[in-house]
Design a protein around this motif. Structure first.
Motif, PDB file in Angstrom:
ATOM      1  N   ILE A 202       0.833  -1.212   0.000  1.00  0.00           N
ATOM      2  CA  ILE A 202       0.000   0.000   0.000  1.00  0.00           C
ATOM      3  C   ILE A 202       0.859   1.249   0.000  1.00  0.00           C
ATOM      4  O   ILE A 202       1.846   1.336   0.741  1.00  0.00           O
ATOM      5  N   LEU A 203       0.479   2.194  -0.849  1.00  0.00           N
ATOM      6  CA  LEU A 203       1.136   3.500  -0.873  1.00  0.00           C
ATOM      7  C   LEU A 203       0.088   4.567  -0.612  1.00  0.00           C
ATOM      8  O   LEU A 203      -0.943   4.610  -1.281  1.00  0.00           O
ATOM      9  N   ILE A 204       0.336   5.406   0.386  1.00  0.00           N
ATOM     10  CA  ILE A 204      -0.583   6.515   0.638  1.00  0.00           C
ATOM     11  C   ILE A 204       0.085   7.790   0.132  1.00  0.00           C
ATOM     12  O   ILE A 204       1.154   8.181   0.610  1.00  0.00           O
ATOM     13  N   VAL A 205      -0.545   8.404  -0.859  1.00  0.00           N
ATOM     14  CA  VAL A 205      -0.004   9.618  -1.470  1.00  0.00           C
ATOM     15  C   VAL A 205      -0.624  10.839  -0.797  1.00  0.00           C
ATOM     16  O   VAL A 205      -1.833  10.910  -0.623  1.00  0.00           O
ATOM     17  N   SER A 206       0.209  11.778  -0.424  1.00  0.00           N
ATOM     18  CA  SER A 206      -0.306  12.986   0.187  1.00  0.00           C
ATOM     19  C   SER A 206       0.181  14.211  -0.579  1.00  0.00           C
ATOM     20  O   SER A 206       1.330  14.600  -0.477  1.00  0.00           O
ATOM     21  N   PRO A 207      -0.703  14.809  -1.394  1.00  0.00           N
ATOM     22  CA  PRO A 207      -0.313  16.028  -2.106  1.00  0.00           C
ATOM     23  C   PRO A 207      -0.251  17.182  -1.109  1.00  0.00           C
ATOM     24  O   PRO A 207      -1.158  17.340  -0.298  1.00  0.00           O
ATOM     25  N   ALA A 208       0.831  17.953  -1.143  1.00  0.00           N
ATOM     26  CA  ALA A 208       0.984  19.019  -0.153  1.00  0.00           C
ATOM     27  C   ALA A 208       1.501  20.290  -0.810  1.00  0.00           C
ATOM     28  O   ALA A 208       2.459  20.260  -1.571  1.00  0.00           O
ATOM     29  N   ASN A 209       0.820  21.374  -0.536  1.00  0.00           N
ATOM     30  CA  ASN A 209       1.274  22.674  -1.030  1.00  0.00           C
ATOM     31  C   ASN A 209       1.316  23.646   0.145  1.00  0.00           C
ATOM     32  O   ASN A 209       0.291  23.956   0.735  1.00  0.00           O
ATOM     33  N   THR A 210       2.526  24.097   0.471  1.00  0.00           N
ATOM     34  CA  THR A 210       2.716  25.019   1.582  1.00  0.00           C
ATOM     35  C   THR A 210       2.005  24.477   2.828  1.00  0.00           C
ATOM     36  O   THR A 210       1.160  25.138   3.408  1.00  0.00           O
ATOM     37  N   ALA A 211       2.370  23.261   3.200  1.00  0.00           N
ATOM     38  CA  ALA A 211       1.687  22.600   4.311  1.00  0.00           C
ATOM     39  C   ALA A 211       2.636  22.370   5.493  1.00  0.00           C
ATOM     40  O   ALA A 211       2.383  21.496   6.317  1.00  0.00           O
TER      41      ALA A 211
ATOM     42  N   ALA B 219       1.867   0.528   5.442  1.00  0.00           N
ATOM     43  CA  ALA B 219       1.845   1.305   4.198  1.00  0.00           C
ATOM     44  C   ALA B 219       3.061   2.226   4.102  1.00  0.00           C
ATOM     45  O   ALA B 219       3.602   2.672   5.104  1.00  0.00           O
ATOM     46  N   ASP B 220       3.490   2.494   2.874  1.00  0.00           N
ATOM     47  CA  ASP B 220       4.485   3.537   2.640  1.00  0.00           C
ATOM     48  C   ASP B 220       3.739   4.852   2.449  1.00  0.00           C
ATOM     49  O   ASP B 220       2.665   4.884   1.843  1.00  0.00           O
ATOM     50  N   VAL B 221       4.304   5.924   2.961  1.00  0.00           N
ATOM     51  CA  VAL B 221       3.679   7.235   2.791  1.00  0.00           C
ATOM     52  C   VAL B 221       4.538   8.055   1.839  1.00  0.00           C
ATOM     53  O   VAL B 221       5.754   8.139   1.998  1.00  0.00           O
ATOM     54  N   LEU B 222       3.890   8.613   0.833  1.00  0.00           N
ATOM     55  CA  LEU B 222       4.597   9.439  -0.148  1.00  0.00           C
ATOM     56  C   LEU B 222       4.005  10.842  -0.120  1.00  0.00           C
ATOM     57  O   LEU B 222       2.811  11.019  -0.368  1.00  0.00           O
ATOM     58  N   VAL B 223       4.807  11.824   0.211  1.00  0.00           N
ATOM     59  CA  VAL B 223       4.340  13.206   0.162  1.00  0.00           C
ATOM     60  C   VAL B 223       4.858  13.833  -1.127  1.00  0.00           C
ATOM     61  O   VAL B 223       6.059  13.807  -1.404  1.00  0.00           O
ATOM     62  N   VAL B 224       3.939  14.333  -1.946  1.00  0.00           N
ATOM     63  CA  VAL B 224       4.341  15.028  -3.164  1.00  0.00           C
ATOM     64  C   VAL B 224       4.165  16.518  -2.912  1.00  0.00           C
ATOM     65  O   VAL B 224       3.051  16.998  -2.695  1.00  0.00           O
TER      66      VAL B 224
END
Lengths: 240, 133
Positions: free
Chosen positions: A6-15, A33-38
Motif C-alpha cells: 500500500i502506498l498513501i499519497v499525500s499532495p501538499a502545497n505550503t503545508a 503502508a508507505d507514505v509518499l508526500v508530493v
C-alpha cells in the motif's frame, strides 16, 4: 490480495506545520503502508517536514496544481508496483484514522475506488460555504444520475484505489488541474466500481490546495468537463 | 467597389505580411508548421484585395453591404483562427510541461530513515566514490 503493498499519497502545497502530523497519523493508522508526500513546489519546509516524519518525498520543481501533484503520486505507485494507492490531503483536512475502514471497504465490497465522503453521515459535522455547498450538491446530483448510484461527495480527495485505477489515471484521461465529479463519471464509464464510505473531515485550515478554484469557475469547469466526458467514446481500461 | 486607395493599401499590406512570413521562416524565426495559417491569411487577403470580382461575389454571398467589410471580415476570421490555434498549442505545451515536471519530481525521490533502506544506499555508494575520484 492477502498482503497488498500500500502506498498513501499525500499532495501538499505550503503545508509545513501540518504535513508532518498527516504523515504520522497515516503511519499510525496503516503501519504497513508507505507514505509518499508530493510537494507541489512549496517554498516552505513542506518536503523537509514530511521527510522528517518518515515519508518518502517527491518535489515538483514548479507549482503545478492539485491534479498534477496527485498524478505524480500515481505514477510513482505504478512504477514501484504497489497494489493499492490511497490519497490524503497534506494540509490535515482528512483524518488518517479512516484509512483502515476504507481499506476494508475496498476489500469487502470488491470496489476499485473507495471515496471518503463527509456528507454520507448527514450529521452536518462539515459545513462548507453556501456557494460550495450548492456547487458540490449540484455535481453530486449530476454524478449520481450519470453513474446510477448515490454519490454524496464528488469533491472529496480522500480516496483509496486499486492500482488499475491509478494506472488509468496516469494516462491523459486524467484532468491535471482539478479532478472532481468528472473522474467519478470517467471511472464509471470505464467500468470501474466506485464506493463511498462515511468519514469526518476537519474544516480546511486556512489556505488549502483547493482554495485556488473559485466557485463560479468550478461550476463552469465541472459542467464542461462532465459534458465532454460524456461526449467522448468510453475508454475501456478496466484491468480485471 | 472599394476605392483604389483602399485597394492599394490592402494589396501592399497583405503582400508585406506574406513576404514577412516567408522571411521569418527563412531566418528560422518561425517554424514552417506555424507559418501555415499566417501564409493562408496573407494569400487570401491578397486575393481579395487584388481580385475585384471575387470580393464582389463574396460580399454578396455573406450579405455584407460594403466590400471593405468583407476584407475586414476575413481578416478578423483568420485572426480568430490563429488565436484558437495558439490556445490549442498552449494546452499541448502545458500538458507536456506537466509531464516533464512530474518526471523531474520522480527523480527527486527522497527516502526517509536511511536505516530502512541500507541496501539501496549500499548500491549507490560506489557510484558516489567514482564521482568523487
Amino acid at each position: 490480495m492477502t498482503d497488498p503493498q500500500i502506498l498513501i499519497v499525500s499532495p501538499a502545497n505550503t503545508a509545513a506545520g501540518r504535513v508532518g502530523r498527516v504523515v504520522r497519523d497515516v503511519t499510525r493508522a496503516l503501519p504497513m503502508a508507505d507514505v509518499l508526500v508530493v510537494d507541489d513546489g512549496s517554498a516552505d519546509r513542506t518536503a523537509a517536514e514530511a521527510s522528517e516524519a518518515g515519508a518518502i518525498t517527491l518535489s515538483l520543481p514548479v507549482n503545478s496544481g492539485y491534479g498534477a501533484t496527485l498524478q505524480t503520486g500515481y505514477k510513482y505507485g505504478v512504477r514501484h508496483h504497489y497494489d493499492v494507492i490511497g490519497q490524503i490531503d497534506g494540509d490535515g483536512q482528512h483524518q488518517g484514522e479512516y484509512l483502515p475502514v476504507m481499506l476494508e471497504a475496498l476489500r469487502q465490497a470488491d470496489a476499485d475506488l473507495v471515496v471518503g465522503s463527509r456528507f454520507l453521515d448527514r450529521d452536518g459535522h462539515y459545513r462548507p460555504s453556501l456557494a460550495r455547498q450548492v456547487g458540490i450538491g449540484l455535481f453530486a446530483r449530476v454524478a449520481s444520475v450519470v453513474t446510477r448510484q448515490h454519490i454524496s461527495d464528488p469533491t472529496s480527495g480522500f480516496q483509496l484505489m486499486r492500482i488499475g485505477v491509478a494506472r488509468f489515471f496516469c494516462s491523459e484521461v486524467y484532468p491535471t488541474d482539478y479532478p472532481d465529479a468528472d473522474i467519478l463519471i470517467l471511472l464509471h464509464r470505464a467500468g470501474f466500481k466506485v464506493l463511498e464510505v462515511p468519514v469526518k473531515m476537519r474544516p480546511s485550515s486556512g489556505k488549502s490546495m483547493h482554495s485556488g478554484h473559485r466557485s463560479l469557475y468550478y461550476v463552469y469547469k465541472m459542467t464542461l468537463s462532465i459534458l465532454v466526458t460524456l461526449l467522448r467514446p468510453r475508454s475501456q481500461h478496466r484491468a480485471s | 467597389m472599394i476605392s483604389t486607395h483602399l485597394r492599394i493599401v490592402a494589396i501592399v499590406g497583405s503582400l508585406g505580411l506574406l513576404l514577412f512570413v516567408i522571411e521569418l521562416v527563412r531566418r528560422r524565426r518561425l517554424k514552417e508548421e506555424y507559418s501555415v495559417l499566417w501564409m493562408a491569411t496573407a494569400v487570401v487577403l491578397l486575393l481579395l484585395a487584388a481580385w475585384g470580382g471575387l470580393l464582389r461575389s463574396l460580399t454578396h454571398a455573406i450579405g455584407a453591404v460594403a466590400q471593405s467589410s468583407t476584407l475586414y471580415f476575413f481578416g478578423l476570421l483568420f485572426v480568430i483562427f490563429l488565436l484558437l490555434h495558439f490556445s490549442v498549442r498552449v494546452s499541448l505545451l502545458e500538458r507536456r510541461l506537466t509531464a516533464l515536471v512530474q518526471e523531474i519530481a520522480l527523480l527527486t525521490e527522497k527516502r526517509a530513515g536511511p536505516a530502512q533502506h541500507e541496501e539501496e544506499l549500499a548500491e549507490e555508494a560506489p557510484e558516489d566514490d567514482a564521482v568523487n575520484a
